[in-house]
Enzyme design. Structure first.
Site, mmCIF file in Angstrom:
data_model
loop_
_atom_site.group_PDB
_atom_site.id
_atom_site.type_symbol
_atom_site.label_atom_id
_atom_site.label_comp_id
_atom_site.label_asym_id
_atom_site.label_seq_id
_atom_site.Cartn_x
_atom_site.Cartn_y
_atom_site.Cartn_z
ATOM 1 N N HIS A 28 0.834 -1.213 0.000
ATOM 2 C CA HIS A 28 0.000 0.000 0.000
ATOM 3 C C HIS A 28 0.867 1.261 0.000
ATOM 4 O O HIS A 28 0.540 2.253 -0.646
ATOM 5 C CB HIS A 28 -0.898 0.038 1.239
ATOM 6 N N GLN A 52 -18.226 -7.032 -0.706
ATOM 7 C CA GLN A 52 -17.347 -7.830 -1.566
ATOM 8 C C GLN A 52 -16.927 -9.140 -0.904
ATOM 9 O O GLN A 52 -16.122 -9.877 -1.456
ATOM 10 C CB GLN A 52 -16.138 -7.027 -2.034
ATOM 11 N N ASP A 141 -4.009 -7.540 -7.568
ATOM 12 C CA ASP A 141 -5.415 -7.890 -7.814
ATOM 13 C C ASP A 141 -5.703 -7.613 -9.282
ATOM 14 O O ASP A 141 -6.376 -6.640 -9.635
ATOM 15 C CB ASP A 141 -6.317 -7.070 -6.891
ATOM 16 N N GLN A 144 -9.330 -7.500 -10.465
ATOM 17 C CA GLN A 144 -9.970 -6.289 -9.924
ATOM 18 C C GLN A 144 -9.600 -5.072 -10.763
ATOM 19 O O GLN A 144 -10.457 -4.239 -11.106
ATOM 20 C CB GLN A 144 -9.519 -6.087 -8.473
ATOM 21 N N SER A 176 0.481 -8.998 1.052
ATOM 22 C CA SER A 176 -0.974 -8.994 1.168
ATOM 23 C C SER A 176 -1.340 -8.947 2.644
ATOM 24 O O SER A 176 -0.646 -9.550 3.476
ATOM 25 C CB SER A 176 -1.537 -10.280 0.553
ATOM 26 N N SER A 177 -2.423 -8.230 2.950
ATOM 27 C CA SER A 177 -2.880 -8.204 4.344
ATOM 28 C C SER A 177 -3.199 -9.615 4.807
ATOM 29 O O SER A 177 -3.057 -9.960 5.978
ATOM 30 C CB SER A 177 -4.116 -7.322 4.474
HETATM 31 O O1 PAF Z 1 -8.180 -3.917 -3.229
HETATM 32 C C1 PAF Z 1 -8.843 -3.615 -2.212
HETATM 33 O O2 PAF Z 1 -8.304 -3.435 -1.111
HETATM 34 C C2 PAF Z 1 -10.353 -3.494 -2.301
HETATM 35 O O3 PAF Z 1 -10.890 -4.476 -3.124
HETATM 36 C C3 PAF Z 1 -10.826 -2.101 -2.697
HETATM 37 C C4 PAF Z 1 -10.367 -1.709 -4.099
HETATM 38 C C5 PAF Z 1 -10.319 -1.072 -1.685
HETATM 39 C C6 PAF Z 1 -12.361 -2.043 -2.697
HETATM 40 O O4 PAF Z 1 -12.875 -2.370 -1.447
#
Ligand code: PAF
Length: 272
Positions: A28, A52, A141, A144, A176-177
């Site tokens: 991040h 989600q 991701d 995503q 990754s968390s």
């Molecule tokens: O990648 C993530 O952490 C999540 O899927 C996001 C994009 C913040 C949406 O909740």
């Protein structure tokens, strides 16, 4: 949040947005650093988005550390951190969702029904409130990112989407968390995901073009590690995420593997 962002825009600042679910790590941080290069009013959101997560997934146990996250955002130079509450995001009577017709019918979308509908919905809501010029997402991701790029194009969001390369641990494991769930033993085993991806990339570099042969090699390698359970190993077109038979112009390998109760995903572009 909108008032802050609107004021920044009116002052001629470029608003850059990094959406997250918190429990922030170096991956991040890299997104925030990228953001600082691309704008001058950095907004980070921290919101564990319930829509989600499917039934039986890890919503309740998803790791949280708001105080640590805020310190990290500050150290990265974020101008604002947006931390909405679930009951203000999805209040009584909530009924509007954003869903894509094709991209979710692959990979994680198959094992996590509704996941990308939740992601597209929350990202839409966050985009409206943060009103950024540019938003930065991790390439870890991959699906995503493909969903968000498509949605932004289809629904005319005037937001530039930036994909940032995956940040890895020294042994190659993607940050990754969810890595925090791994037992020490599973943490060691998890390196097999990166081994499978980099081995596949070497095979392509050496001239292999048969996708099934590469996928089968990668599956065998992963299954040699006891305790691994493969959700998918796919070699796909990077835009449509359709499976490839032959590797032609561009190819990405994506995988999802369970170790114990932890499901890990990773990907690597084999041919750019
Ligand atoms: O990648 C993530 O952490 C999540 O899927 C996001 C994009 C913040 C949406 O909740």
């Amino acid at each position: 949040m909108f008032a802050e962002s609107d004021a920044a825009r009116r002052a001629g600042r470029r608003v850059v947005f990094v959406p997250t679910m918190g429990f922030l790590h170096e991956g991040h941080l890299a997104l925030m650093h990228e953001g600082k290069k691309r704008g001058d009013f950095l907004v980070v959101s921290i919101f564990v988005n319930p829509t989600q997560f499917g039934p039986g997934e890890d919503l309740e146990k998803y790791p949280r550390n708001l105080a640590g996250d805020l310190a990290l955002c500050e150290s990265a130079g974020a101008e604002a951190v947006y931390t909405p509450r679930a009951d203000s995001m999805y209040g009584a009577g909530y009924q509007t969702y954003v869903s894509l017709s094709d991209l979710p019918n692959h990979l994680c979308g198959l094992s996590r029904p509704g996941h990308f509908r939740g992601v597209a919905t929350v990202v839409t809501k966050l985009f409206h409130t943060v009103a950024p010029h540019v938003a930065v997402f991790g390439q870890k991701d991959f699906q995503q990112l493909a969903v968000i790029r498509r949605m932004v194009k289809d629904l005319d969001f005037f937001i530039e989407i930036v994909g940032h390369p995956t940040v890895r641990e020294a042994d190659g494991l993607a940050k990754s968390s969810r890595n925090s769930y791994l037992s020490p033993d599973d943490r060691e085993k998890a390196v097999v995901l990166h081994k499978a991806l980099s081995g596949a990339r070497e095979r392509v570099a050496a001239g292999e073009r048969n996708a099934a042969a590469i996928v089968s090699w990668a599956r065998d390698l992963i299954l040699e590690t006891p305790g691994t359970e493969i959700d998918y190993v796919s070699l796909c077109d990077p835009d449509s995420l359709e499976d490839l038979a032959e590797i032609g112009e561009a190819a990405v390998m994506l995988l999802a593997v369970k170790l114990g109760t932890t499901r890990l995903i990773d990907n690597m572009v084999l041919l750019p």
